[in-house]
Design a protein around this motif. Structure first.
Motif, short mmCIF file in Angstrom:
data_model
loop_
_atom_site.label_atom_id
_atom_site.label_comp_id
_atom_site.label_asym_id
_atom_site.label_seq_id
_atom_site.Cartn_x
_atom_site.Cartn_y
_atom_site.Cartn_z
N VAL A 5 0.94 -1.16 -0.07
CA VAL A 5 -0.10 0.05 0.11
C VAL A 5 0.67 1.41 -0.18
O VAL A 5 0.52 2.34 -0.86
CB VAL A 5 -0.86 -0.11 1.14
N LYS A 6 1.85 1.31 0.97
CA LYS A 6 2.86 2.35 0.88
C LYS A 6 3.38 2.80 -0.33
O LYS A 6 3.59 3.72 -0.75
CB LYS A 6 3.98 2.15 2.03
N ASP A 7 3.78 1.81 -1.27
CA ASP A 7 4.59 1.83 -2.39
C ASP A 7 3.55 2.30 -3.55
O ASP A 7 3.70 3.15 -4.61
CB ASP A 7 5.18 0.64 -2.84
N SER A 8 2.31 1.89 -3.62
CA SER A 8 1.29 2.12 -4.80
C SER A 8 0.53 3.57 -4.37
O SER A 8 0.41 4.21 -5.34
CB SER A 8 0.52 1.14 -4.70
N ILE A 9 0.26 3.57 -3.16
CA ILE A 9 -0.76 4.83 -2.89
C ILE A 9 0.01 5.98 -2.50
O ILE A 9 -0.07 7.29 -2.91
CB ILE A 9 -1.96 4.61 -1.69
N PHE A 10 1.07 5.90 -1.73
CA PHE A 10 1.86 6.81 -1.25
C PHE A 10 3.16 7.01 -1.69
O PHE A 10 3.99 7.11 -1.33
CB PHE A 10 1.94 6.89 0.19
N SER A 11 3.25 7.11 -3.03
CA SER A 11 4.64 6.92 -3.85
C SER A 11 4.95 8.35 -3.79
O SER A 11 4.22 9.34 -3.72
CB SER A 11 4.28 6.59 -5.31
N PRO A 12 6.54 8.64 -3.95
CA PRO A 12 6.94 9.92 -3.83
C PRO A 12 6.48 10.95 -5.10
O PRO A 12 6.48 12.10 -4.81
CB PRO A 12 8.45 9.76 -3.86
N SER A 13 5.91 10.51 -6.16
CA SER A 13 5.51 11.44 -7.03
C SER A 13 4.26 11.80 -6.84
O SER A 13 3.99 12.91 -7.16
CB SER A 13 5.57 10.63 -8.60
N LYS A 14 3.40 10.91 -6.19
CA LYS A 14 2.12 11.40 -5.74
C LYS A 14 2.18 12.60 -4.25
O LYS A 14 1.36 13.41 -4.40
CB LYS A 14 0.94 10.27 -5.50
N PHE A 15 2.49 12.02 -3.38
CA PHE A 15 2.89 12.59 -2.06
C PHE A 15 4.23 12.86 -1.64
O PHE A 15 4.80 11.78 -0.96
CB PHE A 15 1.84 11.88 -0.94
N PRO A 16 4.96 13.65 -2.22
CA PRO A 16 6.49 13.73 -1.96
C PRO A 16 6.83 13.83 -0.39
O PRO A 16 7.93 13.60 -0.20
CB PRO A 16 6.80 14.78 -2.80
N ASN A 17 5.96 14.46 0.27
CA ASN A 17 6.26 14.69 1.74
C ASN A 17 5.58 13.79 2.54
O ASN A 17 5.25 14.10 3.62
CB ASN A 17 5.84 16.15 2.35
N PHE A 18 5.23 12.54 2.17
CA PHE A 18 4.53 11.58 3.00
C PHE A 18 5.40 11.12 4.07
O PHE A 18 6.53 10.60 3.94
CB PHE A 18 4.08 10.35 2.20
N ASP A 19 4.71 11.21 5.22
CA ASP A 19 5.56 10.80 6.62
C ASP A 19 4.44 9.92 7.45
O ASP A 19 3.54 10.63 7.93
CB ASP A 19 6.01 11.75 7.42
N LEU A 20 4.54 8.65 7.40
CA LEU A 20 3.67 7.90 8.22
C LEU A 20 3.45 8.17 9.65
O LEU A 20 2.23 8.13 10.13
CB LEU A 20 3.96 6.18 7.93
N ALA A 21 4.52 8.43 10.25
CA ALA A 21 4.41 8.77 11.76
C ALA A 21 3.60 10.22 12.05
O ALA A 21 2.98 10.16 12.89
CB ALA A 21 5.70 9.02 12.10
N THR A 22 3.61 11.12 10.93
CA THR A 22 2.58 12.38 11.21
C THR A 22 1.45 12.46 10.75
O THR A 22 0.86 13.29 10.38
CB THR A 22 3.71 13.47 10.78
N LEU A 23 0.90 11.09 9.77
CA LEU A 23 -0.15 11.16 9.01
C LEU A 23 -1.51 11.62 9.80
O LEU A 23 -2.48 12.30 9.51
CB LEU A 23 -0.55 9.70 8.51
N PRO A 24 -1.53 10.96 11.23
CA PRO A 24 -2.75 11.53 12.08
C PRO A 24 -2.77 12.79 12.56
O PRO A 24 -3.73 13.35 13.08
CB PRO A 24 -2.88 10.59 13.25
N LEU A 25 -1.68 13.45 12.69
CA LEU A 25 -1.41 14.84 13.23
C LEU A 25 -1.83 15.90 12.40
O LEU A 25 -1.76 15.90 11.10
CB LEU A 25 0.19 14.92 13.68
N ILE A 26 -2.51 16.87 13.08
CA ILE A 26 -3.26 18.12 12.26
C ILE A 26 -1.96 18.96 12.06
O ILE A 26 -1.51 19.47 12.99
CB ILE A 26 -4.10 18.88 13.01
N PRO A 27 -1.71 19.55 10.75
CA PRO A 27 -0.67 20.57 10.53
C PRO A 27 -1.07 22.06 11.49
O PRO A 27 -2.24 22.41 11.51
CB PRO A 27 -0.61 20.74 9.12
N GLY A 28 0.01 22.32 11.80
CA GLY A 28 -0.25 23.72 12.39
C GLY A 28 -0.66 23.52 14.02
O GLY A 28 -0.95 24.77 14.53
N THR A 29 -0.74 22.50 14.54
CA THR A 29 -1.03 22.35 15.93
C THR A 29 0.11 21.67 16.57
O THR A 29 1.23 21.27 15.94
CB THR A 29 -2.30 21.47 16.02
N ASP A 30 -0.11 21.42 18.01
CA ASP A 30 1.10 21.14 18.86
C ASP A 30 0.84 19.58 18.93
O ASP A 30 0.84 18.88 20.20
CB ASP A 30 1.12 21.61 20.27
#
Length: 196
Positions: A111-136
């Protein structure tokens, strides 16, 4: 110095101070609007990633995930089957056709290679996926369940931003696209986002 010169200097100083105040307040509003737009763009991008993960999870498991640990484990180690579908049409004597469908499993892809490829999501980081940007470190609120729609039990999912950066985004807003950013629904069969 006569009083005319003194009054002119005082009025000039007041005009300069008022001009600076107006410029500063307009610049602050523009900067705030730009900051909100940039942060919301990052939140929308993150919601799109989560939606991709949820749709993939539903295709493989037959339901959406309501648990972050389960969804993250699926994205990290889950896989899709690659299949080849062949249809053979056999004409029958009485003018109808018979269709024979053959599906072969060719292999699997992560799944990581097919859906979250660097060409589609260049800044993908699994560890921060659930975290809301701009919050603590606040997490998106994720909900998944089955609901009854016209006598049929269907899977639904909703993921929403619980800490909107725009103070105008409130749950009480009547207009859907002015509510906090989200995709999916607790009452309808959809995975569309309210920013679309």
């Amino acid at each position: 110095m006569n009083t005319t010169k003194i009054l002119s200097i005082v009025i000039l100083v007041i005009a300069l101070a008022l001009g600076y105040y107006l410029f500063s307040s307009i610049k602050t509003d523009i900067d705030t609007t730009e900051r909100i737009a940039k942060t919301e763009a990052r939140v929308i991008n993150k919601l799109k990633m989560i939606r991709e993960a949820q749709v993939a999870f539903q295709k493989v498991n037959g339901k959406y995930s309501g648990n972050w640990d389960e969804l993250l484990a699926f994205v990290d180690t889950g896989s899709f089957y690659i299949t080849n579908k062949t249809e053979i049409i056999i004409p029958l004597d009485y003018g109808a056709d018979s269709i024979y469908v053959e599906i072969d499993t060719i292999g699997t892809v992560l799944v990581k290679d097919s859906i979250f490829s660097p060409s589609k999501f260049p800044n993908f980081d699994l560890a921060t996926l659930p975290l809301i940007p701009g919050t603590d470190g606040k997490r998106f609120d994720m909900w998944a369940d089955k609901i009854d729609k016209a006598g049929v039990m269907v899977d639904v999912v909703e993921v929403r931003d619980i800490a909107p950066v725009d103070p105008a985004r409130k749950e009480s807003n009547e207009i859907t696209n002015r509510k906090p950013l989200r995709f999916g629904s607790r009452t309808n069969i959809t995975t569309s986002g309210n920013w679309e």
